[in-house]
Motif scaffolding. Structure first.
Motif: not given
Length: 111
Positions: A75-92
């Protein structure tokens, strides 16, 4: 829609912790009410469009930890890069790069 939002404001929030200082709680609520929204209407519309695709079976919701596991099952997942919340810009950035290298198609809201 505005009437619905007004109705919600006057509902009792049943699952609340004991706030302690009522005056301070009200002060903070008033302060927050005067700040800009955390989420813009266009972002909600974009999420609604994505979830509509999920509801019709065109897409799936996946938590980040599920991406590698899905990939192992073809199953090939996709990631909406500008809709992901992380702890910092570097972690993102690291999370997006990792997913792109290992298992996911990386996309954005605009695509």
């Amino acid at each position: 829609m505005d009437d619905v939002l007004l109705d919600i404001r006057y509902e009792t929030a049943l699952q609340q912790p004991p706030w302690g200082d009522r005056a301070r709680t009200e002060q903070v609520r008033k302060e927050l009410a005067n700040r800009p929204p955390l989420v813009e209407a266009r972002d909600v519309d974009g999420l609604h469009a994505l979830l509509t695709r999920v509801a019709t079976g065109e897409a799936h919701v996946m938590q980040a930890g599920d991406a590698v596991e899905a990939f192992t099952h073809d199953i090939q997942p996709f990631l909406v890069a500008d809709a992901v919340a992380d702890f910092s810009a570097d972690d993102h950035r690291l999370a997006v790069e990792y997913a792109a290298r290992r298992c996911a198609v990386v996309t954005t809201w605009a695509t």
